[in-house]
Design a protein around this motif. Structure first.
Motif, PDB file in Angstrom:
ATOM      1  N   HIS A 192     -71.218 -28.549  -4.172  1.00 17.85           N
ATOM      2  CA  HIS A 192     -72.219 -27.680  -3.159  1.00 17.85           C
ATOM      3  C   HIS A 192     -71.362 -27.191  -1.937  1.00 17.85           C
ATOM      4  O   HIS A 192     -70.561 -27.502  -1.572  1.00 17.85           O
ATOM      5  N   ILE A 194     -72.093 -24.990   1.600  1.00 20.51           N
ATOM      6  CA  ILE A 194     -73.049 -24.783   2.832  1.00 20.51           C
ATOM      7  C   ILE A 194     -72.060 -24.132   4.003  1.00 20.51           C
ATOM      8  O   ILE A 194     -70.942 -24.610   4.077  1.00 20.51           O
ATOM      9  N   ARG A 209     -80.558 -29.473   2.331  1.00 23.66           N
ATOM     10  CA  ARG A 209     -79.916 -29.392   1.060  1.00 23.66           C
ATOM     11  C   ARG A 209     -80.131 -30.905   0.272  1.00 23.66           C
ATOM     12  O   ARG A 209     -80.816 -31.053  -0.756  1.00 23.66           O
TER      13      ARG A 209
END
Length: 498
Positions: A192, A194, A209
């Motif tokens: 992921h 961010i 998230r």
């Protein structure tokens, strides 16, 4: 076969976090704070204590500790150890002592829920479901003492053990414990990314998230966590003096931060019962000052890709208590110093903000030292953390939900429309949709797409630029659909016109 206990022996049973405690047969509970519990147990006989456990956080740990004590009314003595800088910084032991010294009152927790608030300068809460009369009875029935060193705590526990055996102060008490079960949306488990301008902004995005797509799994600490694996957080513009929102919704304040930065930048001598500090691992653990090494490395070779600091010791596999922060890498690109840190296990709700600010302070320290000792005046680049296990413990799920409700929408409204993948200019020309791809800064043309079908075009664009921002891709899809409709009906198309 059940073994009968002697008349002066007791059995402690923990309702919460049972695998994190050391059990004895006495009437004294020893709370060690950040000092490892085995450092106390080593000097005591099992008959001299009822239980030994660590207490890290006042807002997370005291509530469960009090519930365990209520279920074990044979505990009549309490020793609270405040021996380290970490203890003083966290304030958990101080808050627990304040519960017995000063009591509590009805109020609300930091997530706005009704609770019992401990009368202390350190925020500490107990669930409102626990009866007031039970808490008052516990306060009246347990004799307590504060200790400033391991030796002091051991001597106090031994002293209590010599006192006359006391009867239990009441019956075992257990009160319902409310839990929050999150709703989980489908999403990838691994990998992921961010990004945010500040640590505060990035933190709220991280919590959102994990809470929306994280997998719920059991932990090794008698509970559950919600987890994403390999979460990359990029902080681009954290100010030098750090941004704290007003009112401050972060899990730390400036006073805590100053102490925490010291734990990362400064060396620390060996202290019995203290595993390590990050500063100790960086400055002296392996016989070399690694912070000094990377400064000298970059001064001598500014483009080096080997400015690495390592905190993992191969012995950590054997003895346990290994550091969460494992690897730090510094890199200079276009006169900009970035820092990338890998954390094997990361409590994203309670610890990541402090981790990130401490690492940013280390990045600033290295940048400043390079400037003082060389001709290089580097800009501060991004801070990147790679959290291999990015998780939120179940005892903070409710707080996380409140944070998202209060802050996430406001952060999403502060949209920066700049996309590093560039800009896309859409036109209708000679019976086709024409999309021109340009760079974000100079406007250099780097690609072109032609066609009549909006879906085909957006798929081609996303395939060619897979890092395009999701909201940017959504915008392009809508604009391409408008262009396609204009093409069908013979209407003039102008980008961004309704």
């Amino acid at each position: 076969m059940t073994v009968a206990l002697k008349a002066n022996q007791f059995e402690y049973k923990a309702l919460y976090k049972p695998n994190q405690l050391i059990y004895g047969l006495g009437q004294t509970a020893v709370i060690t704070g950040w000092t490892v519990k085995q450092a106390i147990a080593l000097h005591l006989h099992t008959s001299e204590y009822a239980v030994i456990g660590q207490l890290y956080s006042p807002t997370r740990g005291i509530n469960l500790l009090i519930r365990n004590l209520l279920y074990n009314p044979h505990v009549r003595f309490l020793v609270v150890l405040n021996a380290t800088k970490e203890d003083k910084n966290a304030g958990a032991g101080e808050c627990l002592l304040d519960f017995f010294f000063h009591g509590f009152e009805e109020g609300v927790s930091d997530n706005g829920l009704p609770c019992w608030v401990i009368r202390s300068n350190i925020p500490g809460y107990i669930d409102i479901e626990v009866e007031k009369s039970a808490l008052e009875q516990l306060r009246e029935s347990v004799k307590f003492a504060s200790a400033k060193s391991i030796a002091d705590a051991v001597n106090q526990a031994k002293s209590y053990a010599l006192e006359e055996t006391l009867p239990a102060w009441g019956k075992k008490l257990e009160f319902p414990l409310s839990t929050v079960q999150p709703s989980i949306l489908p999403g990838p488990r691994y990998g992921h990314r961010i990004e945010g301008k500040t640590i505060a902004e990035t933190w709220v995005k991280i919590i959102h998230r994990i809470k929306t797509t994280g997998t719920i799994r059991p932990t090794g600490y008698d509970g559950q966590w919600q987890e994403l694996i390999d979460l990359i957080a990029v902080v681009t513009d954290e100010p030098e003096d750090f941004y704290f929102p007003e009112p401050n919704y972060l899990p730390i304040d400036r006073n805590f931060l100053q102490e925490y930065i010291s734990q990362i930048l400064d060396d620390a001598p060996y202290q019995e019962g203290v595993k390590y500090t990050y500063g100790q691992r960086l400055r002296s653990w392996f016989g070399r000052d690694q912070i000094e090494q990377v400064i000298q490395k970059l001064i001598g070779e500014i483009d080096a890709a080997s400015a690495v600091m390592n905190l993992w010791d191969v012995k950590d596999h054997d003895k346990g208590g290994s550091p969460c922060l494992n690897h730090i890498w510094l890199r200079v690109v276009d006169n900009e110093l970035s820092l990338t840190a890998t954390l094997r296990s990361n409590d994203m709700f309670a610890a990541w903000v402090a981790n990130a600010m401490g690492l940013r302070a280390l990045q600033q320290h290295i940048r400043d030292d390079i400037a003082k000792r060389s001709e290089y005046d580097l800009k501060m680049g991004p801070l990147i953390t790679i959290s291999q296990s990015a998780h939120i413990y179940d005892d903070t799920w409710s707080n996380a939900e409140q944070l998202i409700q209060k802050q996430y929408a406001a952060i999403c409204r502060k949209i920066d429309y700049n996309d590093e993948c560039g800009n896309f200019l859409i036109e209708v020309d000679q019976g086709k949709i024409v999309v021109t791809h340009t760079t974000m800064g100079s406007g250099e043309v780097v690609g072109s797409y032609f066609g009549k079908d909006a879906l085909t075009l957006i798929r081609e664009i996303c395939a060619a630029s897979p890092s395009i921002r999701p909201d940017h891709a959504g915008y392009l899809g809508m604009e391409l659909n408008k262009a396609a409709e204009c093409l069908k009906i013979g209407k003039q198309y102008v980008q961004d016109r309704k």
